[in-house]
Each structure stands twice: as C-alpha cells, then as structure tokens.
Design a protein around this motif. Structure first.
Motif, PDB file in Angstrom:
ATOM      1  N   THR A  84     -10.772 -19.872   6.441  1.00  0.00           N
ATOM      2  CA  THR A  84     -11.573 -20.830   5.662  1.00  0.00           C
ATOM      3  C   THR A  84     -11.795 -20.419   4.211  1.00  0.00           C
ATOM      4  OG1 THR A  84     -12.671 -21.383   7.700  1.00  0.00           O
ATOM      5  CG2 THR A  84     -13.721 -22.150   5.694  1.00  0.00           C
ATOM      6  N   GLU A  85     -12.078 -19.130   4.012  1.00  0.00           N
ATOM      7  CA  GLU A  85     -12.390 -18.701   2.650  1.00  0.00           C
ATOM      8  C   GLU A  85     -11.209 -18.953   1.699  1.00  0.00           C
ATOM      9  OE1 GLU A  85     -13.841 -14.516   1.300  1.00  0.00           O
ATOM     10  OE2 GLU A  85     -14.999 -15.205   3.040  1.00  0.00           O
ATOM     11  N   LEU A  86     -10.010 -18.580   2.175  1.00  0.00           N
ATOM     12  CA  LEU A  86      -8.802 -18.792   1.367  1.00  0.00           C
ATOM     13  C   LEU A  86      -8.536 -20.274   1.160  1.00  0.00           C
ATOM     14  CD1 LEU A  86      -6.169 -16.312   2.836  1.00  0.00           C
ATOM     15  CD2 LEU A  86      -6.939 -16.497   0.466  1.00  0.00           C
ATOM     16  N   VAL A  87      -8.687 -21.032   2.223  1.00  0.00           N
ATOM     17  CA  VAL A  87      -8.415 -22.466   2.164  1.00  0.00           C
ATOM     18  C   VAL A  87      -9.347 -23.126   1.153  1.00  0.00           C
ATOM     19  CG1 VAL A  87      -8.578 -24.612   3.498  1.00  0.00           C
ATOM     20  CG2 VAL A  87      -7.470 -22.608   4.491  1.00  0.00           C
ATOM     21  N   HIS A 116      -8.395 -24.619  -2.486  1.00  0.00           N
ATOM     22  CA  HIS A 116      -8.550 -26.076  -2.408  1.00  0.00           C
ATOM     23  C   HIS A 116      -7.436 -26.757  -1.624  1.00  0.00           C
ATOM     24  CE1 HIS A 116     -10.837 -24.870  -6.062  1.00  0.00           C
ATOM     25  NE2 HIS A 116     -11.745 -25.603  -5.453  1.00  0.00           N
ATOM     26  N   CYS A 117      -6.933 -26.115  -0.581  1.00  0.00           N
ATOM     27  CA  CYS A 117      -5.823 -26.703   0.183  1.00  0.00           C
ATOM     28  C   CYS A 117      -6.178 -28.105   0.684  1.00  0.00           C
ATOM     29  CB  CYS A 117      -5.498 -25.848   1.400  1.00  0.00           C
ATOM     30  SG  CYS A 117      -5.166 -24.130   1.018  1.00  0.00           S
ATOM     31  N   MET A 118      -7.445 -28.282   1.139  1.00  0.00           N
ATOM     32  CA  MET A 118      -7.801 -29.548   1.768  1.00  0.00           C
ATOM     33  C   MET A 118      -8.115 -30.643   0.734  1.00  0.00           C
ATOM     34  SD  MET A 118      -6.984 -28.290   4.324  1.00  0.00           S
ATOM     35  CE  MET A 118      -7.013 -28.570   6.076  1.00  0.00           C
ATOM     36  N   ALA A 131      -0.965 -15.342   1.059  1.00  0.00           N
ATOM     37  CA  ALA A 131      -0.006 -16.435   1.245  1.00  0.00           C
ATOM     38  C   ALA A 131       0.531 -16.391   2.668  1.00  0.00           C
ATOM     39  CB  ALA A 131       1.135 -16.323   0.233  1.00  0.00           C
ATOM     40  N   GLN A 132       0.796 -15.188   3.165  1.00  0.00           N
ATOM     41  CA  GLN A 132       1.314 -15.041   4.526  1.00  0.00           C
ATOM     42  C   GLN A 132       0.289 -15.572   5.538  1.00  0.00           C
ATOM     43  OE1 GLN A 132       1.800 -11.034   6.055  1.00  0.00           O
ATOM     44  NE2 GLN A 132       3.704 -11.634   7.041  1.00  0.00           N
ATOM     45  N   THR A 133      -0.979 -15.180   5.346  1.00  0.00           N
ATOM     46  CA  THR A 133      -2.035 -15.646   6.244  1.00  0.00           C
ATOM     47  C   THR A 133      -2.075 -17.176   6.262  1.00  0.00           C
ATOM     48  OG1 THR A 133      -3.316 -13.704   5.654  1.00  0.00           O
ATOM     49  CG2 THR A 133      -4.518 -15.503   6.716  1.00  0.00           C
TER      50      THR A 133
END
Ligand code: HEC
Length: 132
Positions: free
Chosen positions: A50-53, A57-59, A122-124
């Motif tokens: 969640t933190e990375l997302v 701003h992926c969503m 990025a891998q995660t």
C-alpha cells in the motif's frame, strides 16, 4: 492529459485472448480446474504494497479490475502471466519508462508519479500486479 489520448486507451485495449480452454470443455471441468489451481496457491494474490502504491499514485490511473485511464491490473496480469521475462521488462519500465504496449499513452516516469523508485520497489510492485 489530452482527452483524445485517454479515449484511445479506452477504445483500443488489446485484450489478451486465449485463456479459456477449448470450447468443448464443460464449465464444470473449468470450475474444477480453477479450484485445483487456486487450492495449490498458484493464483494466490500477494498483499498490496500500500505505501508504495500510494506514494506512486498507481491507483490514480489503474484499478484492479476495470480499465480506467490505464489497463486494469487484472488485464496486465492476464497478458503477462505466462510471458517469460515479463517481470524484468515491467520492472525496467516502471523505473525508466518505455514504449506503450496498450495504446498511445505511455506511463509517466516515477518522478512524475510521486518520486524515484528503486529497482527493489519496482520488483515488489510488479510481483503484486502480476499476482492479480
Ligand atoms: C498517470 C497515470 C498512471 C499512473 C500513475 C500509473 N500508471 Fe501504470 N500505466 C499507465 C498507462 C497509460 C499504461 C499503459 C501504457 C502502455 O500502453 O504500455 C500503464 C501500464 C502499466 C503496466 C503495463 C506496462 C506494459 O508494458 O504493458 C504496468 C505493470 C503498470 N502500468 C503498473 C503501474 C504501477 C505499479 C503504478 C504505480 C507505481 C502505475 N502503473 C502508475 C498509466 C499510469
């Protein structure tokens, strides 16, 4: 973002085909097969980073299951799940950008999404997307 380009993503999604088995296979067989696959955990979804997302701003552009400004993560996972070396290509693309594979609109670079992205992060993210 110009409107016309966004529309292009909607109108021309190149959907991955061919996941369903031959037409003669009964639905029950398909259901049993899916159950078996799920039971072995092959399709297990990874927890959302969640933190990375949020930080990237992926969503803002993606959703899990409906194409929005960008292909959905389910579409992306379906397209690349069985493609060899897809995760390496996608990780590279998340960090450094690359040419568009779904329409005319390429994905913005990390700096324009919220900050630099390490190869490990990025891998995660890619592992998570491909598990959808
Ligand atoms: C500003 C909008 C936007 C944001 C934010 C964004 N994406 Fe995308 N993403 C796109 C678009 C548009 C595409 C389709 C690009 C193409 O045609 O290859 C895409 C494609 C992708 C693909 C498939 C790439 C390919 O080569 O097929 C992956 C994986 C992906 N995004 C993951 C992510 C992740 C993970 C995040 C958050 C770190 C993210 N995106 C944030 C717009 C966005």
């Amino acid at each position: 973002m110009p409107r016309r380009r966004i529309a292009a993503v909607f109108v021309r999604p190149r959907l991955p085909g061919g996941f369903l088995p031959a037409r003669t296979t009964s639905l029950r067989t398909v259901a049993a097969l899916l159950f078996a696959v799920q039971a072995t955990g092959v399709l297990a979804q990874l927890p959302e980073p969640t933190e990375l997302v949020d930080q990237q701003h992926c969503m803002f552009c993606h959703t899990l299951d409906a194409p929005f400004l960008a292909p959905s993560f389910h579409q992306i996972a379906d397209r690349y799940r069985t493609v060899p070396n897809a995760s390496a290509m996608l990780e590279e693309k998340l960090v450094h950008g690359g040419k568009a594979h779904w329409g005319d609109m390429a994905m913005p670079l990390p700096e324009d999404r919220g900050g630099p992205l390490s190869p490990k992060d990025a891998q995660t993210l890619v592992q998570w997307v491909l598990s959808q």
